[in-house]
Design a protein around this motif. Structure first.
Motif, mmCIF file in Angstrom:
data_model
loop_
_atom_site.group_PDB
_atom_site.id
_atom_site.type_symbol
_atom_site.label_atom_id
_atom_site.label_comp_id
_atom_site.label_asym_id
_atom_site.label_seq_id
_atom_site.Cartn_x
_atom_site.Cartn_y
_atom_site.Cartn_z
ATOM 1 N N THR A 97 0.837 -1.199 0.000
ATOM 2 C CA THR A 97 0.000 0.000 0.000
ATOM 3 C C THR A 97 0.869 1.243 0.000
ATOM 4 O O THR A 97 2.060 1.193 0.310
ATOM 5 N N GLY A 98 0.234 2.364 -0.333
ATOM 6 C CA GLY A 98 0.885 3.645 -0.152
ATOM 7 C C GLY A 98 0.753 4.104 1.286
ATOM 8 O O GLY A 98 0.092 3.462 2.108
ATOM 9 N N ALA A 99 1.329 5.231 1.597
ATOM 10 C CA ALA A 99 1.381 5.689 2.983
ATOM 11 C C ALA A 99 0.005 5.973 3.576
ATOM 12 O O ALA A 99 -0.201 5.819 4.771
ATOM 13 N N THR A 100 -0.958 6.425 2.767
ATOM 14 C CA THR A 100 -2.257 6.835 3.304
ATOM 15 C C THR A 100 -3.350 5.818 3.067
ATOM 16 O O THR A 100 -4.497 6.040 3.438
ATOM 17 N N THR A 101 -3.024 4.686 2.464
ATOM 18 C CA THR A 101 -4.057 3.771 1.986
ATOM 19 C C THR A 101 -4.903 3.165 3.083
ATOM 20 O O THR A 101 -6.134 3.189 3.024
ATOM 21 N N VAL A 102 -4.280 2.565 4.081
ATOM 22 C CA VAL A 102 -5.042 1.826 5.086
ATOM 23 C C VAL A 102 -6.004 2.750 5.808
ATOM 24 O O VAL A 102 -7.176 2.428 6.016
ATOM 25 N N ARG A 103 -5.544 3.929 6.185
ATOM 26 C CA ARG A 103 -6.392 4.863 6.925
ATOM 27 C C ARG A 103 -7.616 5.290 6.115
ATOM 28 O O ARG A 103 -8.733 5.302 6.615
ATOM 29 N N HIS A 104 -7.411 5.619 4.859
ATOM 30 C CA HIS A 104 -8.497 6.212 4.077
ATOM 31 C C HIS A 104 -9.359 5.197 3.340
ATOM 32 O O HIS A 104 -10.533 5.451 3.079
ATOM 33 N N PHE A 105 -8.788 4.055 2.948
ATOM 34 C CA PHE A 105 -9.523 3.128 2.106
ATOM 35 C C PHE A 105 -9.849 1.794 2.767
ATOM 36 O O PHE A 105 -10.765 1.105 2.333
ATOM 37 N N MET A 106 -9.104 1.385 3.787
ATOM 38 C CA MET A 106 -9.225 0.016 4.270
ATOM 39 C C MET A 106 -9.578 -0.123 5.736
ATOM 40 O O MET A 106 -9.643 -1.247 6.245
ATOM 41 N N ALA A 107 -9.778 0.962 6.448
ATOM 42 C CA ALA A 107 -10.017 0.858 7.885
ATOM 43 C C ALA A 107 -11.198 -0.065 8.192
ATOM 44 O O ALA A 107 -11.105 -0.978 9.026
ATOM 45 N N ASP A 108 -12.337 0.162 7.538
ATOM 46 C CA ASP A 108 -13.518 -0.666 7.794
ATOM 47 C C ASP A 108 -13.298 -2.097 7.329
ATOM 48 O O ASP A 108 -13.746 -3.048 7.977
ATOM 49 N N ALA A 109 -12.601 -2.250 6.208
ATOM 50 C CA ALA A 109 -12.376 -3.581 5.659
ATOM 51 C C ALA A 109 -11.496 -4.422 6.570
ATOM 52 O O ALA A 109 -11.730 -5.626 6.740
ATOM 53 N N ARG B 277 -1.866 25.885 -0.713
ATOM 54 C CA ARG B 277 -3.058 25.230 -1.245
ATOM 55 C C ARG B 277 -2.607 23.986 -2.004
ATOM 56 O O ARG B 277 -1.526 23.972 -2.591
ATOM 57 N N ALA B 278 -3.447 22.961 -2.018
ATOM 58 C CA ALA B 278 -3.058 21.708 -2.667
ATOM 59 C C ALA B 278 -4.210 21.165 -3.504
ATOM 60 O O ALA B 278 -5.371 21.196 -3.071
ATOM 61 N N VAL B 279 -3.901 20.666 -4.683
ATOM 62 C CA VAL B 279 -4.873 19.927 -5.492
ATOM 63 C C VAL B 279 -4.626 18.451 -5.241
ATOM 64 O O VAL B 279 -3.548 17.916 -5.556
ATOM 65 N N VAL B 280 -5.613 17.786 -4.644
ATOM 66 C CA VAL B 280 -5.462 16.396 -4.228
ATOM 67 C C VAL B 280 -6.735 15.631 -4.565
ATOM 68 O O VAL B 280 -7.801 16.214 -4.763
ATOM 69 N N PRO B 281 -6.651 14.293 -4.583
ATOM 70 C CA PRO B 281 -7.873 13.498 -4.733
ATOM 71 C C PRO B 281 -8.725 13.615 -3.468
ATOM 72 O O PRO B 281 -8.200 13.749 -2.360
ATOM 73 N N ALA B 282 -10.039 13.561 -3.629
ATOM 74 C CA ALA B 282 -10.953 13.612 -2.483
ATOM 75 C C ALA B 282 -10.982 12.244 -1.826
ATOM 76 O O ALA B 282 -11.641 11.321 -2.306
ATOM 77 N N LEU B 283 -10.249 12.087 -0.739
ATOM 78 C CA LEU B 283 -10.155 10.801 -0.062
ATOM 79 C C LEU B 283 -11.472 10.462 0.629
ATOM 80 O O LEU B 283 -12.188 11.356 1.110
ATOM 81 N N PRO B 284 -11.824 9.176 0.716
ATOM 82 C CA PRO B 284 -13.156 8.780 1.184
ATOM 83 C C PRO B 284 -13.549 9.284 2.560
ATOM 84 O O PRO B 284 -14.717 9.535 2.817
ATOM 85 N N ARG B 285 -12.602 9.447 3.457
ATOM 86 C CA ARG B 285 -12.953 9.835 4.826
ATOM 87 C C ARG B 285 -12.939 11.353 5.037
ATOM 88 O O ARG B 285 -13.033 11.819 6.158
ATOM 89 N N LEU B 286 -12.807 12.076 3.949
ATOM 90 C CA LEU B 286 -12.886 13.532 4.023
ATOM 91 C C LEU B 286 -14.173 13.997 3.365
ATOM 92 O O LEU B 286 -14.693 13.348 2.472
ATOM 93 N N HIS B 287 -14.686 15.147 3.808
ATOM 94 C CA HIS B 287 -15.931 15.683 3.270
ATOM 95 C C HIS B 287 -15.653 16.890 2.397
ATOM 96 O O HIS B 287 -14.810 17.730 2.706
ATOM 97 N N ILE B 288 -16.403 16.966 1.307
ATOM 98 C CA ILE B 288 -16.216 18.048 0.347
ATOM 99 C C ILE B 288 -17.232 19.149 0.617
ATOM 100 O O ILE B 288 -18.366 18.879 1.027
ATOM 101 N N ASN B 289 -16.846 20.384 0.381
ATOM 102 C CA ASN B 289 -17.773 21.506 0.535
ATOM 103 C C ASN B 289 -19.066 21.223 -0.225
ATOM 104 O O ASN B 289 -19.058 20.695 -1.329
ATOM 105 N N GLY B 290 -20.175 21.592 0.364
ATOM 106 C CA GLY B 290 -21.454 21.379 -0.279
ATOM 107 C C GLY B 290 -22.172 20.139 0.203
ATOM 108 O O GLY B 290 -23.336 19.921 -0.114
ATOM 109 N N THR B 291 -21.488 19.272 0.976
ATOM 110 C CA THR B 291 -22.146 18.101 1.528
ATOM 111 C C THR B 291 -22.731 18.471 2.884
ATOM 112 O O THR B 291 -22.493 19.547 3.429
ATOM 113 N N ASP B 292 -23.487 17.528 3.455
ATOM 114 C CA ASP B 292 -24.108 17.784 4.753
ATOM 115 C C ASP B 292 -23.066 17.884 5.859
ATOM 116 O O ASP B 292 -23.247 18.603 6.828
#
Length: 297
Positions: free
Chosen positions: A97-109, A238-253
């Motif tokens: 995995t990459g450095a951020t993978t387990v935290r953002h993509f696999m924690a529940d799994a 400022r950074a242009v990055v992928p929207a990781l699953p455990r982060l919320h994007i502006n405009g959501t609840d």
């Protein structure tokens, strides 16, 4: 021609040294040379070219090394899978995995897999990039690699799991923080935090910007997405990055925690991430179960 001949020959091609392989296998350099000579007698061609600082494969040697590497990797994996079939649900799953993978993509799994297979072993190997994950998958007994999907890689199958939209990460008091979205061209005059320049994600971001006729300027460089997000949250850029699953994007609840805001960049094509394996059909039941457990909404 034996498996040991092929294993030693592949090792020599990779190390470029007979003596190094002799130390690796705990044999004499003469024994290593005999394995290579046996292959040369049976194939009828020269396989190695001696040079002042070691050896390199000839064209014929390159052909044999490629075929032998793929065959040995498949055989080693098959033998391991057979052992795990005999062990039932007490085997292991090895993941690159990459450095951020387990935290953002696999924690529940990971939690779900552990509950389902309490006797199984999960082993994670952190690599600095998707390209390093591909290399690790090819050269070791790893089962799976979580990667940013890219061009085809020989001997590797890739399977998409989720598309990640691109966002602009800024501090909450930034003038762009409350925007519902931003246009890529608006960022051309800003100095951004750069993703790892040799990474697949950075290459795809550059390609997406090029299609829009935009080229970003950078004054800071990081090695992973989490560091870019942290620096943006601290107001250091400022950074242009992928929207990781455990982060919320502006405009959501939900609102991002702390001082971080994520502004969508809908003009950029999303980044696709997922699994890479040598062969899906050869995965052990445990490895397949883990891969299927990772499901990103």
């Amino acid at each position: 021609m034996t498996l040991e001949d092929l294993r030693i020959f592949v090792a020599v091609c990779r190390a470029g040294s007979l003596s190094a392989v002799a130390r690796q296998f705990g044999v004499t350099q003469s024994a290593v040379s005999q394995h290579v000579k046996r292959l040369e007698r049976e194939t009828g061609v020269s396989l190695l070219e001696r040079q002042p600082r070691g050896v390199v494969p000839t064209r014929a040697g390159q052909i044999l090394e490629t075929a032998a590497s793929e065959g040995l990797a498949g055989l080693d994996l098959a033998l391991r899978n057979l052992r795990e079939l005999a062990d039932g649900e007490t085997g292991s799953v090895r993941v690159a995995t990459g450095a951020t993978t387990v935290r953002h993509f696999m924690a529940d799994a990971v939690v779900a897999f552990r509950q389902r297979y309490p006797e199984a072993s999960l082993e994670f190997r952190t690599e600095p990039s998707s390209r390093a994950c591909f290399d690790a998958l090819t050269d070791s007994e790893l089962d799976l690699a979580w990667v940013t999907l890219g061009p085809p890689v020989r001997g590797i199958e890739q399977r998409a799991v989720v598309d990640l939209p691109w966002v602009l990460a800024v501090r909450a008091d930034d003038p762009l923080a409350d925007r519902p979205h931003a246009r890529v061209r608006e960022l051309a005059d800003l100095r951004l935090i750069r993703l790892p320049p040799n990474s697949t994600s950075a290459a795809q971001l550059d390609a997406g910007c090029a299609q829009l006729g935009v080229r970003f300027a950078f004054d800071t460089s990081v090695t992973d997405w989490d560091t870019a997000l942290l620096l943006a949250e601290l107001g250091l850029g400022r950074a242009v990055v992928p929207a990781l699953p455990r982060l919320h994007i502006n405009g959501t609840d939900a609102v991002p925690s702390g001082d971080l805001r994520l502004v969508p960049l809908p003009e950029l094509p999303p980044l696709t991430v997922g699994w890479a394996v040598r062969r899906w059909s050869a995965l052990s039941p445990l490895a397949r179960a883990f891969a299927e457990t990772v499901s990103v909404p």
